[in-house]
Scaffold this motif. Structure first.
Motif, PDB file in Angstrom:
ATOM      1  N   PHE A 174     -16.542 -45.314  85.100  1.00 51.95           N
ATOM      2  CA  PHE A 174     -17.738 -46.139  85.448  1.00 51.95           C
ATOM      3  C   PHE A 174     -18.434 -46.376  84.252  1.00 51.95           C
ATOM      4  O   PHE A 174     -18.727 -45.558  83.294  1.00 51.95           O
ATOM      5  N   GLU A 190      -9.745 -43.222  93.983  1.00 55.40           N
ATOM      6  CA  GLU A 190     -10.874 -42.553  94.418  1.00 55.40           C
ATOM      7  C   GLU A 190     -10.430 -41.225  94.596  1.00 55.40           C
ATOM      8  O   GLU A 190     -11.512 -40.289  94.204  1.00 55.40           O
ATOM      9  N   SER A 228     -25.437 -45.983  87.832  1.00 54.98           N
ATOM     10  CA  SER A 228     -26.131 -46.375  89.344  1.00 54.98           C
ATOM     11  C   SER A 228     -24.631 -46.487  90.129  1.00 54.98           C
ATOM     12  O   SER A 228     -24.850 -45.826  91.335  1.00 54.98           O
ATOM     13  N   PRO A 229     -23.616 -47.216  89.922  1.00 54.15           N
ATOM     14  CA  PRO A 229     -22.322 -47.227  90.788  1.00 54.15           C
ATOM     15  C   PRO A 229     -21.561 -45.812  90.922  1.00 54.15           C
ATOM     16  O   PRO A 229     -21.258 -45.570  91.935  1.00 54.15           O
ATOM     17  N   PHE A 230     -21.974 -44.938  89.703  1.00 53.43           N
ATOM     18  CA  PHE A 230     -21.098 -43.605  89.780  1.00 53.43           C
ATOM     19  C   PHE A 230     -22.054 -42.550  90.900  1.00 53.43           C
ATOM     20  O   PHE A 230     -21.486 -41.936  91.583  1.00 53.43           O
ATOM     21  N   TYR A 231     -23.526 -43.062  90.832  1.00 58.67           N
ATOM     22  CA  TYR A 231     -24.157 -42.002  91.770  1.00 58.67           C
ATOM     23  C   TYR A 231     -23.827 -42.510  93.274  1.00 58.67           C
ATOM     24  O   TYR A 231     -23.902 -41.903  94.079  1.00 58.67           O
ATOM     25  N   ARG A 232     -23.529 -43.656  93.411  1.00 56.15           N
ATOM     26  CA  ARG A 232     -23.411 -44.162  94.914  1.00 56.15           C
ATOM     27  C   ARG A 232     -22.058 -43.612  95.081  1.00 56.15           C
ATOM     28  O   ARG A 232     -22.073 -43.298  96.435  1.00 56.15           O
ATOM     29  N   ALA A 233     -21.098 -43.858  94.386  1.00 55.18           N
ATOM     30  CA  ALA A 233     -19.730 -43.480  94.375  1.00 55.18           C
ATOM     31  C   ALA A 233     -19.808 -41.710  94.806  1.00 55.18           C
ATOM     32  O   ALA A 233     -19.242 -41.102  95.955  1.00 55.18           O
ATOM     33  N   GLU A 273     -21.479 -47.958  84.338  1.00 58.06           N
ATOM     34  CA  GLU A 273     -22.964 -47.557  84.480  1.00 58.06           C
ATOM     35  C   GLU A 273     -23.258 -46.175  85.397  1.00 58.06           C
ATOM     36  O   GLU A 273     -22.090 -46.070  86.303  1.00 58.06           O
ATOM     37  N   ARG A 275     -21.207 -40.910  98.313  1.00 62.51           N
ATOM     38  CA  ARG A 275     -20.155 -41.312  99.224  1.00 62.51           C
ATOM     39  C   ARG A 275     -19.038 -40.353  99.439  1.00 62.51           C
ATOM     40  O   ARG A 275     -18.517 -39.939 100.513  1.00 62.51           O
ATOM     41  N   ALA A 300     -19.430 -39.925  84.449  1.00 62.49           N
ATOM     42  CA  ALA A 300     -19.164 -40.945  84.925  1.00 62.49           C
ATOM     43  C   ALA A 300     -18.210 -42.144  83.947  1.00 62.49           C
ATOM     44  O   ALA A 300     -17.491 -42.505  84.503  1.00 62.49           O
ATOM     45  N   ARG A 327     -10.707 -39.936  90.986  1.00 60.39           N
ATOM     46  CA  ARG A 327     -12.238 -39.992  90.677  1.00 60.39           C
ATOM     47  C   ARG A 327     -12.885 -38.904  90.940  1.00 60.39           C
ATOM     48  O   ARG A 327     -13.635 -38.103  90.181  1.00 60.39           O
TER      49      ARG A 327
END
Length: 346
Positions: A319, A293, A323-328, A321, A331, A314, A296
């Motif tokens: 990543f 993390e 969407s998981p990159f945006y969520r990460a 996709e 965060r 991403a 990244r």
């Protein structure tokens, strides 16, 4: 395999390597009729790097520029091979002397692997034995740079000369693997290695009969080997930037884009067992997931500053996709990549 773990955290300090190879390079360049000081200055002039004193450790990631520029500057497409041919296998550091003091070839290679990070923090060398065949992996990794043909072809010859020295010229190469693509001309490879290497392989590696590992050394000295091992352990412990957490962060940075950053993959790359790596990380109060993390986060911000597209960022962070990159990213930073880019570059 047992390696020292960090006594303190170096943060993201650049990995370093010994000046040993550079000393040999200076001598070999001069042997080929080239001016080593002029070559180094020409290669690094746009990086504003002064030519450092020969005894100082060097930043690991400055090496690729040298090896990539060397063929054009020298006009020799096989300059790595010819430098390796010209090199003298001088023992310029404690690792070299450990090879000579070892009781047999196995202990010599195990000493090389154990203390490889004195030579370079980017080394991921391993000794592997499978039945009648042994393999010495000599991978050197760089961030954002694939295996360097000229460097690895030079290094392979240097290590072969050292192994010949340790074994009284009885070392026999049965195969040679390189990660880089096959060059157009292979005449010099056959002349210098006595066989045709295999290219595009998973690792840079020397293959040889496993029976050679039991060959006793005429220069064996158990007391001296123990003394040198203690000295090497202390020297390695002082290289904070080359210790486990920093090397693992670096390795994760190298592997992020490929997506294979599992604990098993990283342990195999480092020559550790999965359980040993887990324990070592736990002792440092961290985990592979936490380190990944951190890497990244740093990579994403670095690429955004450099102007890479969101999709490129991403992908480089592992990543598949968006969407998981945006969520990460939310965060990590509490905002979108677009918002951070506007703030950083505004």
């Amino acid at each position: 395999m047992s390696l020292p773990v960090d006594s303190n955290s170096p943060g993201d300090s650049p990995l370093t390597h010994s000046a040993t190879l550079r000393r040999l390079l200076y001598e070999a360049l001069a042997e080929l009729g080239l001016d080593p000081t002029d070559i180094y200055r020409r290669i690094y002039q746009h990086r504003r790097l002064a030519v450092p004193p020969l005894h100082e450790r060097l930043e690991h990631d400055n090496a690729p520029l040298f090896w990539q520029a060397l063929p054009e500057i020298t006009g020799d497409a096989d300059i790595g091979l010819h430098l390796g041919e010209a090199m003298k296998p001088r023992l310029l550091d404690v690792v070299g002397y450990l090879l000579l003091a070892s009781r047999d070839l196995r202990e010599a290679l195990e000493s090389f692997v154990r203390f490889q990070h004195i030579l370079s923090g980017g080394f991921v060398a391993q000794l592997q034995v499978d039945g009648e065949q042994a393999r010495l992996v000599i991978d050197l990794n760089y961030l954002g740079v694939a295996s360097l043909r000229q460097q690895m072809e030079c290094l392979a010859q240097l290590i072969l000369k050292l192994l010949a020295l340790v074994s009284d010229n009885e070392f026999q190469l049965s195969g040679l693997h390189f990660r880089h693509a096959q060059p157009r001309q292979l005449k010099e490879h056959r002349r210098l290695f006595g066989l045709l290497p295999e290219f595009g392989q998973e690792h840079d590696a020397l293959l040889f009969p496993a029976a050679l590992l039991q060959r006793p050394s005429r220069t064996a000295n158990p007391d001296l080997h123990a003394l040198l091992s203690a000295h090497a352990q202390g020297q390695l412990g002082g290289l904070v930037e080359n210790q486990l957490l920093n090397r693992l962060r670096y390795l994760l940075g190298v592997r992020l884009g490929a997506g294979d950053c599992t604990l098993a993959a990283c342990a195999a790359e480092l020559g550790w067992s999965v359980s040993a790596l887990q324990r070592a990380l736990a002792e440092q109060g961290t985990s592979l997931r936490a380190l990944r993390e951190t890497v990244r986060q740093s990579r994403a911000q670095e690429l955004l500053r450099a102007g890479a597209s969101i999709r490129e960022v991403a992908r480089a962070c592992g990543f598949a996709e968006l969407s998981p990159f945006y969520r990460a990213f939310r965060r990590w930073y509490g905002e979108t990549p677009e918002q951070q880019r506007a703030r950083l570059c505004g």
